[in-house]
Write an enzyme that holds these catalytic residues in place. Structure first.
Site, PDB file in Angstrom:
ATOM      1  CD  GLU A 160      31.854 -67.984   6.950  1.00 41.91           C
ATOM      2  OE1 GLU A 160      32.161 -67.942   5.717  1.00 41.91           O
ATOM      3  OE2 GLU A 160      32.461 -67.267   7.727  1.00 41.91           O
ATOM      4  CB  CYS A 182      37.774 -63.754   5.107  1.00 36.79           C
ATOM      5  SG  CYS A 182      37.702 -61.997   5.397  1.00 36.79           S
ATOM      6  CG  HIS A 197      32.880 -63.555   6.243  1.00 34.90           C
ATOM      7  ND1 HIS A 197      33.687 -64.557   7.265  1.00 34.90           N
ATOM      8  CD2 HIS A 197      33.923 -62.684   5.930  1.00 34.90           C
ATOM      9  CE1 HIS A 197      34.502 -63.849   7.614  1.00 34.90           C
ATOM     10  NE2 HIS A 197      34.498 -62.881   6.979  1.00 34.90           N
TER      11      HIS A 197
HETATM   12  N1  GLN Z   1      41.283 -58.457   8.076  1.00 34.99           N
HETATM   13  C1  GLN Z   1      41.418 -59.589   8.600  1.00 34.99           C
HETATM   14  C2  GLN Z   1      42.730 -60.324   8.245  1.00 34.99           C
HETATM   15  O1  GLN Z   1      43.651 -59.544   7.791  1.00 34.99           O
HETATM   16  C3  GLN Z   1      40.593 -60.726   7.706  1.00 34.99           C
HETATM   17  C4  GLN Z   1      38.994 -60.333   8.106  1.00 34.99           C
HETATM   18  C5  GLN Z   1      38.165 -61.554   7.844  1.00 34.99           C
HETATM   19  O2  GLN Z   1      38.627 -62.797   8.056  1.00 34.99           O
HETATM   20  N2  GLN Z   1      36.877 -61.278   8.043  1.00 34.99           N
HETATM   21  O3  GLN Z   1      43.075 -61.425   8.829  1.00 34.99           O
END
Ligand code: GLN
Length: 192
Positions: free
Chosen positions: A172, A78, A170
């Site tokens: 995890e 992410c 995610h």
């Molecule tokens: N929207 C977040 C970002 O741009 C990422 C979201 C996340 O890691 N769950 O950093």
């Protein structure tokens, strides 16, 4: 084999739990000295602008880049995927820029803050992988040499380039350890 989890902000504890469930030892990385001890690094989800800023303050960008360029496997999930990307659409925020991918942040819009979806990830076998997306990015473009591991409705959400692994979701946050195991195998190979 020791795995580091970048522990500046975000879901680093959950990654450590997932690694423990896979039988792997991990430490939290906040300083260059800690980075030196590990054979692989996970960059968790969270807020990529915050993690990037803290990486600068903690003088971690150059050491992580250096280790990555020297062959240490890195797994970004992410926000971690955003930080691995060479290109972030419309943003000059600090990053590692190790992977030849272009990403779009918060790519699913405000209405769909988070959702779960079964993904087909062929390198993990036939069983679907339950993926949790939270204000997730996706990969808009990949350079030649980047292997697309999974798509969600045409969008690339998991990819690998050599020793770098990126997921928009995610892994995890569920009990399915297959993607962590896949990364651990990358680390094993890198030190064999
Ligand atoms: N929207 C977040 C970002 O741009 C990422 C979201 C996340 O890691 N769950 O950093």
């Amino acid at each position: 084999m020791l795995i580091g989890v970048l522990a500046l902000q975000g879901a680093f504890r959950e990654h450590q739990q997932a690694l423990a469930a896979c039988g792997a030892e991990s430490i939290q990385v906040r300083r260059p000295e800690e980075l030196e001890k590990v054979n692989g690094l996970i960059i968790p989800g969270g807020e990529s602008t915050t993690i990037g800023k803290l990486m600068m303050e903690y003088a971690l960008i150059e050491p992580i880049k250096y280790r990555g360029e020297k062959g240490m496997p890195i797994f970004g999930t992410c926000a971690g995927m955003i930080l691995l990307a060479k290109e972030i659409e419309g943003s000059e925020q600090p990053r590692l820029g190790l992977m030849n991918i272009k990403v779009r942040r918060n790519a699913y819009g405000r209405q769909v803050d988070s959702f779960e979806e079964d993904l087909n990830i062929p390198v993990l076998g036939d069983d679907p992988f339950r993926a949790v997306f939270i204000r997730a990015p996706y990969i808009m473009e990949v350079a030649p040499g980047v292997e697309v591991l999974a798509r969600h409705e045409e969008k690339i959400v998991c990819a690998r380039e050599g020793t770098f692994l990126a997921a928009a979701f995610h892994p995890e946050l569920t009990s399915d350890g297959r993607l962590h195991m896949y990364f651990l195998n990358m680390v094993k190979k890198s030190i064999a």
